[in-house]
Design a protein around this motif. Structure first.
Motif, PDB file in Angstrom:
ATOM      1  N   GLY A 166       0.792  -1.222   0.000  1.00 36.18           N
ATOM      2  CA  GLY A 166       0.000   0.000   0.000  1.00 36.18           C
ATOM      3  C   GLY A 166       0.822   1.269   0.000  1.00 36.18           C
ATOM      4  O   GLY A 166       0.349   2.313  -0.454  1.00 36.18           O
ATOM      5  N   VAL A 167       2.077   1.210   0.506  1.00 29.75           N
ATOM      6  CA  VAL A 167       2.880   2.432   0.647  1.00 29.75           C
ATOM      7  C   VAL A 167       4.287   2.278   0.066  1.00 29.75           C
ATOM      8  O   VAL A 167       4.670   2.974  -0.877  1.00 29.75           O
ATOM      9  CB  VAL A 167       2.978   2.865   2.125  1.00 29.75           C
ATOM     10  CG1 VAL A 167       3.782   4.168   2.254  1.00 29.75           C
ATOM     11  CG2 VAL A 167       1.601   3.021   2.738  1.00 29.75           C
ATOM     12  N   ASN A 168       5.075   1.368   0.635  1.00 28.63           N
ATOM     13  CA  ASN A 168       6.506   1.344   0.352  1.00 28.63           C
ATOM     14  C   ASN A 168       6.851   0.967  -1.083  1.00 28.63           C
ATOM     15  O   ASN A 168       7.687   1.608  -1.720  1.00 28.63           O
ATOM     16  CB  ASN A 168       7.215   0.399   1.336  1.00 28.63           C
ATOM     17  CG  ASN A 168       7.195   0.953   2.751  1.00 28.63           C
ATOM     18  OD1 ASN A 168       6.799   2.093   2.966  1.00 28.63           O
ATOM     19  ND2 ASN A 168       7.594   0.145   3.720  1.00 28.63           N
ATOM     20  N   LEU A 169       6.238  -0.089  -1.608  1.00 33.99           N
ATOM     21  CA  LEU A 169       6.530  -0.484  -2.979  1.00 33.99           C
ATOM     22  C   LEU A 169       6.020   0.547  -3.988  1.00 33.99           C
ATOM     23  O   LEU A 169       6.645   0.773  -5.029  1.00 33.99           O
ATOM     24  CB  LEU A 169       5.916  -1.855  -3.281  1.00 33.99           C
ATOM     25  CG  LEU A 169       6.709  -3.059  -2.782  1.00 33.99           C
ATOM     26  CD1 LEU A 169       5.900  -4.337  -2.965  1.00 33.99           C
ATOM     27  CD2 LEU A 169       8.036  -3.176  -3.512  1.00 33.99           C
ATOM     28  N   LYS A 170       4.893   1.161  -3.696  1.00 38.81           N
ATOM     29  CA  LYS A 170       4.338   2.151  -4.611  1.00 38.81           C
ATOM     30  C   LYS A 170       5.260   3.361  -4.751  1.00 38.81           C
ATOM     31  O   LYS A 170       5.337   3.976  -5.820  1.00 38.81           O
ATOM     32  CB  LYS A 170       2.960   2.614  -4.122  1.00 38.81           C
ATOM     33  CG  LYS A 170       1.882   1.552  -4.232  1.00 38.81           C
ATOM     34  CD  LYS A 170       0.554   2.075  -3.754  1.00 38.81           C
ATOM     35  CE  LYS A 170       0.053   3.181  -4.660  1.00 38.81           C
ATOM     36  NZ  LYS A 170      -1.302   3.624  -4.286  1.00 38.81           N
ATOM     37  N   ASN A 171       5.958   3.707  -3.669  1.00 41.81           N
ATOM     38  CA  ASN A 171       6.858   4.857  -3.708  1.00 41.81           C
ATOM     39  C   ASN A 171       8.308   4.473  -3.970  1.00 41.81           C
ATOM     40  O   ASN A 171       9.128   5.332  -4.291  1.00 41.81           O
ATOM     41  CB  ASN A 171       6.750   5.634  -2.390  1.00 41.81           C
ATOM     42  CG  ASN A 171       5.383   6.279  -2.213  1.00 41.81           C
ATOM     43  OD1 ASN A 171       5.101   7.319  -2.780  1.00 41.81           O
ATOM     44  ND2 ASN A 171       4.518   5.637  -1.424  1.00 41.81           N
ATOM     45  N   GLY A 172       8.632   3.203  -3.782  1.00 43.82           N
ATOM     46  CA  GLY A 172       9.969   2.709  -4.128  1.00 43.82           C
ATOM     47  C   GLY A 172      11.004   2.933  -3.054  1.00 43.82           C
ATOM     48  O   GLY A 172      11.454   1.984  -2.387  1.00 43.82           O
ATOM     49  N   PHE A 173      11.386   4.178  -2.834  1.00 36.17           N
ATOM     50  CA  PHE A 173      12.496   4.458  -1.929  1.00 36.17           C
ATOM     51  C   PHE A 173      12.216   4.071  -0.470  1.00 36.17           C
ATOM     52  O   PHE A 173      13.144   3.655   0.238  1.00 36.17           O
ATOM     53  CB  PHE A 173      12.934   5.925  -2.035  1.00 36.17           C
ATOM     54  CG  PHE A 173      11.948   6.932  -1.527  1.00 36.17           C
ATOM     55  CD1 PHE A 173      12.017   7.381  -0.212  1.00 36.17           C
ATOM     56  CD2 PHE A 173      10.961   7.451  -2.348  1.00 36.17           C
ATOM     57  CE1 PHE A 173      11.112   8.319   0.271  1.00 36.17           C
ATOM     58  CE2 PHE A 173      10.055   8.388  -1.882  1.00 36.17           C
ATOM     59  CZ  PHE A 173      10.128   8.824  -0.569  1.00 36.17           C
ATOM     60  N   PRO A 174      10.977   4.183   0.066  1.00 40.28           N
ATOM     61  CA  PRO A 174      10.769   3.721   1.452  1.00 40.28           C
ATOM     62  C   PRO A 174      11.034   2.225   1.599  1.00 40.28           C
ATOM     63  O   PRO A 174      11.533   1.778   2.645  1.00 40.28           O
ATOM     64  CB  PRO A 174       9.295   4.055   1.730  1.00 40.28           C
ATOM     65  CG  PRO A 174       8.932   5.085   0.720  1.00 40.28           C
ATOM     66  CD  PRO A 174       9.743   4.767  -0.490  1.00 40.28           C
ATOM     67  N   PHE A 175      10.693   1.457   0.572  1.00 44.16           N
ATOM     68  CA  PHE A 175      10.934   0.016   0.599  1.00 44.16           C
ATOM     69  C   PHE A 175      12.422  -0.268   0.726  1.00 44.16           C
ATOM     70  O   PHE A 175      12.861  -1.078   1.551  1.00 44.16           O
ATOM     71  CB  PHE A 175      10.362  -0.618  -0.671  1.00 44.16           C
ATOM     72  CG  PHE A 175      10.532  -2.114  -0.749  1.00 44.16           C
ATOM     73  CD1 PHE A 175       9.921  -2.952   0.164  1.00 44.16           C
ATOM     74  CD2 PHE A 175      11.300  -2.672  -1.754  1.00 44.16           C
ATOM     75  CE1 PHE A 175      10.074  -4.329   0.085  1.00 44.16           C
ATOM     76  CE2 PHE A 175      11.464  -4.039  -1.844  1.00 44.16           C
ATOM     77  CZ  PHE A 175      10.841  -4.873  -0.927  1.00 44.16           C
ATOM     78  N   VAL A 176      13.228   0.418  -0.064  1.00 46.24           N
ATOM     79  CA  VAL A 176      14.685   0.225  -0.028  1.00 46.24           C
ATOM     80  C   VAL A 176      15.251   0.706   1.304  1.00 46.24           C
ATOM     81  O   VAL A 176      16.129   0.051   1.884  1.00 46.24           O
ATOM     82  CB  VAL A 176      15.355   0.974  -1.196  1.00 46.24           C
ATOM     83  CG1 VAL A 176      16.875   0.865  -1.100  1.00 46.24           C
ATOM     84  CG2 VAL A 176      14.869   0.425  -2.536  1.00 46.24           C
ATOM     85  N   CYS A 177      14.760   1.826   1.803  1.00 46.51           N
ATOM     86  CA  CYS A 177      15.225   2.332   3.102  1.00 46.51           C
ATOM     87  C   CYS A 177      14.920   1.330   4.219  1.00 46.51           C
ATOM     88  O   CYS A 177      15.737   1.128   5.130  1.00 46.51           O
ATOM     89  CB  CYS A 177      14.571   3.669   3.411  1.00 46.51           C
ATOM     90  SG  CYS A 177      15.083   5.010   2.308  1.00 46.51           S
ATOM     91  N   GLY A 178      13.735   0.714   4.151  1.00 45.65           N
ATOM     92  CA  GLY A 178      13.388  -0.317   5.126  1.00 45.65           C
ATOM     93  C   GLY A 178      14.312  -1.516   5.028  1.00 45.65           C
ATOM     94  O   GLY A 178      14.728  -2.082   6.049  1.00 45.65           O
ATOM     95  N   ILE A 233      14.911  11.815   4.645  1.00 46.92           N
ATOM     96  CA  ILE A 233      15.924  12.556   3.858  1.00 46.92           C
ATOM     97  C   ILE A 233      15.638  12.439   2.365  1.00 46.92           C
ATOM     98  O   ILE A 233      15.605  13.434   1.636  1.00 46.92           O
ATOM     99  CB  ILE A 233      17.345  12.036   4.188  1.00 46.92           C
ATOM    100  CG1 ILE A 233      17.712  12.397   5.630  1.00 46.92           C
ATOM    101  CG2 ILE A 233      18.361  12.618   3.208  1.00 46.92           C
ATOM    102  CD1 ILE A 233      19.013  11.779   6.103  1.00 46.92           C
ATOM    103  N   ILE A 234      15.431  11.195   1.905  1.00 46.50           N
ATOM    104  CA  ILE A 234      15.211  10.979   0.479  1.00 46.50           C
ATOM    105  C   ILE A 234      13.865  11.568   0.052  1.00 46.50           C
ATOM    106  O   ILE A 234      13.748  12.163  -1.016  1.00 46.50           O
ATOM    107  CB  ILE A 234      15.280   9.479   0.150  1.00 46.50           C
ATOM    108  CG1 ILE A 234      16.682   8.943   0.443  1.00 46.50           C
ATOM    109  CG2 ILE A 234      14.908   9.217  -1.313  1.00 46.50           C
ATOM    110  CD1 ILE A 234      16.811   7.442   0.293  1.00 46.50           C
ATOM    111  N   GLY A 235      12.855  11.411   0.909  1.00 47.31           N
ATOM    112  CA  GLY A 235      11.540  11.950   0.586  1.00 47.31           C
ATOM    113  C   GLY A 235      11.559  13.459   0.427  1.00 47.31           C
ATOM    114  O   GLY A 235      10.921  14.007  -0.486  1.00 47.31           O
ATOM    115  N   LYS A 236      12.285  14.139   1.297  1.00 43.31           N
ATOM    116  CA  LYS A 236      12.372  15.608   1.202  1.00 43.31           C
ATOM    117  C   LYS A 236      13.112  16.033  -0.059  1.00 43.31           C
ATOM    118  O   LYS A 236      12.749  17.029  -0.709  1.00 43.31           O
ATOM    119  CB  LYS A 236      13.044  16.161   2.444  1.00 43.31           C
ATOM    120  CG  LYS A 236      12.160  16.111   3.690  1.00 43.31           C
ATOM    121  CD  LYS A 236      12.866  16.683   4.913  1.00 43.31           C
ATOM    122  CE  LYS A 236      11.937  16.645   6.138  1.00 43.31           C
ATOM    123  NZ  LYS A 236      12.597  17.175   7.357  1.00 43.31           N
TER     124      LYS A 236
END
Length: 470
Positions: free
Chosen positions: A393-405, A462-465
């Protein structure tokens, strides 16, 4: 006209029409579709609908996130489409037509272990609490345990062993039942088969290594002898034995006249499966289980741990996406029973925490109400050990949160294994996971939890900003 009639009608069109839906059901927050041709679904169009908060595909099912109103949406959808909903089990069976052989195998394995997970979690929590009150000397200057200072806690320590023993020593009974139930066999026969693997008449599996071969009791048939060895806490022997029972039952049902089936089928199926379990598949399964556990244990305890831990921590979340993570339940259980605990499960809990922490950062970054309706429940669910909503629902759709996790999980896993953090068994795979950790390892596990929270959160912020997420 229902509240969601317009969106339901549009979704039916975007999903490829009635003829593209093999089955439809819903869970607590999601519509679950089994599609004849997944490529026909207009995913972007579906996600643009006002009532839709996201979508993902898992285990052959196209799942659309609706939220708490999913039951009402489902009713409106079935009304406009003319399609009757099916049970979640029926949808799972239909979804297997969209899976390759490896996915089907993992799906079946997951369905075998899913009913057992609550018991395994309870067992792990009980062993953890029991160890704390009976083995950690923190009273009278560090010379006495809580159970040694109070008769109440001494009685509690003794009583809790009853439940812990039932969960782990008699695990084959539960496994045999679950396999037979999953395969459509006679469940009571599965239970009896499991009991025949752990009967007190047998030499306890924990005593086999310390018993001389000449002292192991046998069934003497004159022309052959069969060792009377129990399979307490063994996973793979129980699975194999249950499959033997299921296929024998199917065979005898085919070749036995209907008027004799009530006698012939259960008698020969059970007797032969118990015999085969103790002579063939039991010993083979024991060797396989030991081999798998030993390989993983070597990866966790030798110098290879500095390679194994970060790779496992990095890749566990991707395994969840494929469904392959269900294999770890069997490995964790085997490790716990063979070595008295597992270092694998703490890494799983840390991975879940890391992905939830990435979602937490997205909650801070995203200000839109629509995004938060998905991310807040997903974050809570992830911290409680269920990461699919967070991942899809969140991380894969945005990509970078998944990698950060994944990065945070890898670092936390390396520290966890490097310091020997061990749990009694599987537990709640999120923040409450510390309850299953051995007391002496809890302080270091809290450090690993902090890493799994802080690293993904900070990296995602950091990456999101930098990407201008808002």
């Amino acid at each position: 006209m229902g509240k969601f009639t317009a969106d339901a009608a549009k979704m039916l069109e975007l999903i490829g029409g009635k003829e593209n839906i093999s089955a439809v059901t819903h869970c607590m927050t999601r519509m679950r579709f089994v599609l004849a041709d997944p490529a026909k679904a207009d995913i972007k169009g579906i996600e643009a609908l006002p009532s839709v908060k996201g979508s993902f595909t898992q285990a052959g099912q196209f799942q659309v996130i609706i939220g708490n109103d999913v039951a009402e949406f489902f009713n409106d959808f079935t009304s406009v489409s003319g399609i009757e909903g099916v049970s979640k089990d029926a949808a799972k069976q239909a979804a297997k037509s969209n899976q390759n052989p490896a996915q089907k195998f993992m799906s079946n394995l997951a369905e075998i272990f899913a009913p057992l997970i609550p018991a395994l979690i309870v067992g792990g929590l009980i062993l953890g609490f029991r160890s704390f009150i009976g083995e950690v000397a923190i009273f009278d200057g560090g010379t006495k345990t809580l159970s040694e200072t109070s008769q109440f806690w001494a009685g509690t320590y003794s009583f809790l062993w009853l439940i812990g023993e039932a969960v782990f020593h008699y695990l084959p009974v539960a496994i045999c039942w679950s396999v037979v139930k999953k395969m459509g066999g006679t469940q009571i026969l599965g239970i009896i088969l499991g009991i025949c693997l752990v009967s007190p008449q047998l030499l306890n599996a924990y005593s086999v290594a310390s018993t001389a071969a000449a002292d192991i009791p046998v069934w003497d048939f004159g022309f052959a002898q069969v060792q009377m060895i129990g399979y307490q806490a063994q996973v793979i022997p129980a699975i194999l034995a249950a499959f033997v029972l299921v296929y024998l039952e199917r065979l005898f049902k085919k070749i036995t006249p209907e008027y004799l089936s009530m006698i012939i089928v259960p008698f020969f199926s059970l007797v032969l499966s118990v015999l085969i379990a103790h002579t063939i598949v039991g010993p083979i399964g024991w060797k396989i289980g030991d081999a798998i556990a030993n390989v993983v244990y070597i990866g966790l305890t030798t110098n290879l741990r500095w390679i194994f831990a970060p790779i496992f921590g990095l890749l566990y979340a991707p395994l969840v996406i494929t469904g392959l993570h269900h294999m770890t339940n069997a490995i964790d259980t085997q490790l716990s029973n063979q070595f008295g605990g597992t270092m694998l499960w703490p890494m799983i809990a840390l991975s879940n925490i890391a992905q939830a922490s990435a979602v937490l950062a997205m909650i801070v970054l995203q200000k839109g109400e629509r995004e938060r309706q998905v991310s807040i429940p997903a974050c809570i669910s992830g911290y409680m050990g269920v990461t699919e909503p967070a991942l899809f629902g969140v991380n894969l759709k945005n990509g970078f949160p998944f990698v950060c996790g994944m990065i945070g999980s890898a670092i936390a896993a390396t520290v966890s294994v490097g310091t020997g953090v061990m749990s009694f068994s599987v537990g709640v795979g999120g923040l409450p996971g510390f309850l299953s950790i051995m007391p002496e390892h809890m302080p270091m596990f809290f450090v690993c939890m902090a890493i799994a929270i802080v690293v993904p959160f900070v990296l995602t912020l950091i990456i999101g900003k930098k990407k201008g997420v808002h």
